[in-house]
Motif scaffolding. Structure first.
Motif, PDB file in Angstrom:
ATOM      1  N   ARG A 130       0.820  -1.219   0.000  1.00 12.14           N
ATOM      2  CA  ARG A 130       0.000   0.000   0.000  1.00 12.14           C
ATOM      3  C   ARG A 130       0.850   1.263   0.000  1.00 12.14           C
ATOM      4  N   THR A 131       1.839   1.313   0.893  1.00 16.35           N
ATOM      5  CA  THR A 131       2.692   2.495   0.974  1.00 16.35           C
ATOM      6  C   THR A 131       3.468   2.688  -0.329  1.00 16.35           C
ATOM      7  N   ALA A 168       1.194   4.251  -2.834  1.00 19.25           N
ATOM      8  CA  ALA A 168       0.974   5.657  -2.501  1.00 19.25           C
ATOM      9  C   ALA A 168       2.174   6.501  -2.917  1.00 19.25           C
ATOM     10  N   ARG A 169       3.355   6.016  -2.632  1.00 23.98           N
ATOM     11  CA  ARG A 169       4.565   6.773  -2.964  1.00 23.98           C
ATOM     12  C   ARG A 169       4.757   6.901  -4.476  1.00 23.98           C
ATOM     13  N   LEU A 175       0.640  14.036   0.078  1.00 25.70           N
ATOM     14  CA  LEU A 175       0.842  12.745   0.744  1.00 25.70           C
ATOM     15  C   LEU A 175       1.342  12.976   2.164  1.00 25.70           C
ATOM     16  N   PRO A 186       3.107  11.099   4.728  1.00 25.55           N
ATOM     17  CA  PRO A 186       3.816   9.822   4.666  1.00 25.55           C
ATOM     18  C   PRO A 186       3.750   9.030   5.960  1.00 25.55           C
ATOM     19  N   GLU A 187       3.981   7.746   5.821  1.00 28.30           N
ATOM     20  CA  GLU A 187       3.988   6.845   6.965  1.00 28.30           C
ATOM     21  C   GLU A 187       5.181   7.140   7.873  1.00 28.30           C
ATOM     22  N   ASP A 207      -1.217   8.232   4.838  1.00 24.43           N
ATOM     23  CA  ASP A 207      -0.666   6.907   5.115  1.00 24.43           C
ATOM     24  C   ASP A 207      -0.554   6.733   6.633  1.00 24.43           C
ATOM     25  N   GLU A 208      -1.400   5.911   7.176  1.00 19.90           N
ATOM     26  CA  GLU A 208      -1.447   5.677   8.632  1.00 19.90           C
ATOM     27  C   GLU A 208      -1.563   7.005   9.403  1.00 19.90           C
ATOM     28  N   ILE A 246      -4.745   5.140   3.843  1.00 24.55           N
ATOM     29  CA  ILE A 246      -4.140   3.847   4.135  1.00 24.55           C
ATOM     30  C   ILE A 246      -4.144   3.685   5.642  1.00 24.55           C
ATOM     31  N   SER A 247      -4.646   2.564   6.121  1.00 23.83           N
ATOM     32  CA  SER A 247      -4.612   2.364   7.558  1.00 23.83           C
ATOM     33  C   SER A 247      -4.611   0.884   7.882  1.00 23.83           C
TER      34      SER A 247
END
Ligand SMILES: Nc1ncnc2c1ncn2[C@@H]1O[C@H](COP(=O)(O)OP(=O)(O)OP(=O)(O)O)[C@@H](O)[C@H]1O
Ligand SMILES: [Mg+2]
Length: 508
Positions: free
Chosen positions: A293-294, A297-298, A333, A335-336, A421-422, A452-453
């Motif tokens: 997922r990450t 997204a990136r 974005l 980011p995580e 992301d999270e 995203i989670s």
């Protein structure tokens, strides 16, 4: 006064930093064979308290007693001598040496003056076995995943014969399975008599692992309750009020697609990803850690390249691998890895909040400083960033408050499409709801959000549609009505061994 079971007692501890009293008259105690949870909002003083115990901070006032004797803990060595081992969220391991060397750093067994590698590795193997982790003592630390790193830290704590083990949000970065493993180890250590101080923002973990809970609010220890206390009661103690609704999602009518991804592929990482997010929509991207997922997204954001496929924002096709183009087109974005990618730690809260709107390379001829300050104050207020002022350096904010700043910075940037992301990792129960409210405001005003989670209740509670990924592919889509924990999980583990595009990768 002190019982033979008492490992640790803190009395009236105070610790002030410029502009903030982080700990004020804190009392705490830890017994043999218990897990004592420290609960509190972001900035309540939890990390500061454990830094007092690990020798990173000296208290201004108050007493610390270990096994009935008053002690002064000046540094990490003092803490180690007293049998106190601390597992921070940022690990203390040295990346380029082996696991065994890390465990015995500074006290390697020697033979004829030389490090006795055979003995060291044999002893490390025993310790690793005790925590039940399958890592070679000869492996380099650099290649390990986060859960393995944590296990190595615990093995290190065991090697110190630490009777007191402190863990600061150890589960924030773990998958459900890894959490189970960590809990199994923690329970075993507890049964062997170790006292454990445990910090978490996941309320369900408290009853699962804990025995007692000390609640910190604004740097004060305000209550001590049993870990079996109902969650809403714990929240009330922590926040000082009720939180009526955990997931306040209002679902506006969805409009035009603002983000369209077609056939996005990066060999070995993700394959043939199609997704649309419409104006007004929150689309959840669920899946296990490592599902890709990450990475998707990136790639969508241009932070990583892809091999084929297209990304369109508001009908405009984005060039691959170009973050500036993505931001210019209205994509953001969160980011995580926020410490690494989201913040300038030695800049102020205000400067960090202004980073996207102004940008370090802003070509705007003049800057509306007063306006920037006002909007920074407003968003920090809405998110409840706990700070001495808008000029405080982000480095000295608590973990959860740093998260809020990254999110705030993107909210201020007014991106039409926001990938989160999270977003609530490390964020306390009250602040989570504030973030959800801001997501609602965004979508109500026509923005699109891709979220995203790994927190399933959160995905279910906030998404209008959920895409599930497994091993680099989208394995299914669920509407809000169809989506249940079971439905998401069965798609998240749906795999076709012939089609595995991701092999043996770790999501971290
Ligand atoms: N070195 C420092 N200089 C200035 N202020 C600090 C420093 N360290 C912590 N603080 C402040 O002390 C307060 C308590 O922070 P602490 O990190 O202990 O919170 P926490 O309970 O661990 O929060 P979180 O749940 O977000 O991790 C915060 O207001 C923080 O900004
Ligand atoms: Mg903390």
């Amino acid at each position: 006064m002190s019982s033979p079971d008492e490992l640790l007692r803190i009395e009236g501890v105070r610790k002030a930093f410029p502009g903030v009293v982080a700990l004020d008259e804190v009392d705490f105690d830890l017994r043999r064979g218990e897990v004592h949870v420290l609960l509190g909002e972001n900035g309540a003083g939890k990390s500061t308290l454990i830094k007092v115990l690990s020798g990173a901070h000296r208290p201004d006032r108050g007493r610390v007693l270990v096994r009935g004797e008053e002690v002064v803990i000046r540094d990490a060595q003092d803490a180690a001598r007293l049998g106190i081992a601390t597992i921070y969220q940022e690990f203390n391991l040295v990346p380029d040496v082996t696991v065994a060397e890390n465990i015995f750093l500074g006290r390697q067994p020697r033979r004829f003056g030389l490090i006795d590698h055979r003995r060291m590795e044999a002893e490390a193997a025993l310790l690793l076995d005790r925590v039940g982790v399958d890592v070679s003592p000869r492996a380099k630390v650099r290649g390990l995943g986060i859960a393995q790193l944590q296990m190595v830290e615990i093995a290190k704590a065991l090697s110190l014969d630490a009777g007191i083990l402190i863990m600061d949000e150890p589960t924030a970065v773990l998958t459900t399975e890894e959490v189970e493993r960590l809990f199994a180890i923690a329970r075993r250590l507890r049964d062997e008599g170790v006292g454990i101080v445990f910090i978490t923002h996941h309320l369900e973990e408290i009853a699962a692992l804990g025995d007692r809970v000390t609640v910190l609010r604004d740097g004060r220890s305000i209550d001590r309750v049993a870990a079996s206390t109902p969650q809403d009661e714990l929240v009330r103690l922590m926040v000082g009020r009720d939180i009526e609704e955990q997931y306040p999602r209002e679902r506006p009518e969805a409009g035009e697609p603002l983000l369209s991804v077609r056939g996005l592929t990066r060999a070995g990482r993700f394959h043939d990803i199609d997704l649309d997010v419409r104006a007004g929509e929150v689309v959840g991207l669920a899946g296990l850690v490592g599902a890709g997922r990450t990475e998707v997204a990136r790639a969508v954001f241009g932070a990583d390249p892809y091999d084929s496929g297209t990304v369109e924002v508001l009908g405009r096709r984005l060039p691959g691998g170009d973050v500036n183009a993505a931001m210019g087109a209205g994509l953001g974005l969160v980011p995580e890895d926020r410490k690494g990618q989201g913040l300038v730690l030695d800049a102020s809260v205000e400067e960090n909040l202004g980073l996207v709107t102004l940008g370090p390379t802003s070509r705007v001829g003049f800057v509306d400083l007063a306006g920037q300050r006002a909007s920074a104050r407003r968003i920090a207020g809405e998110l409840g960033v706990r700070m001495s002022g808008i000029d405080q350096h982000v480095r000295t904010l608590s973990g959860g408050n740093q998260q809020k700043v990254v999110i705030g910075k993107w909210l201020l940037a007014d991106s039409k499409v926001l990938i989160l992301d999270e977003p609530t990792r490390g964020v306390d129960a009250g602040a989570k709801v504030e973030i959800y409210r801001l997501v609602n405001e965004l979508t109500a005003s026509g923005h699109a959000v891709l979220m995203i989670s790994s927190d399933l209740p959160e995905v279910l509670g906030m998404s209008d549609r959920i895409l599930v990924m497994a091993q680099g592919r989208v394995t299914g889509e669920l509407s809000a009505e169809e989506a249940t924990q079971d439905a998401v999980m069965s798609l998240a583990v749906a795999t076709d061994p012939e089609e595995n595009v991701v092999e043996g990768r770790n999501g971290h």
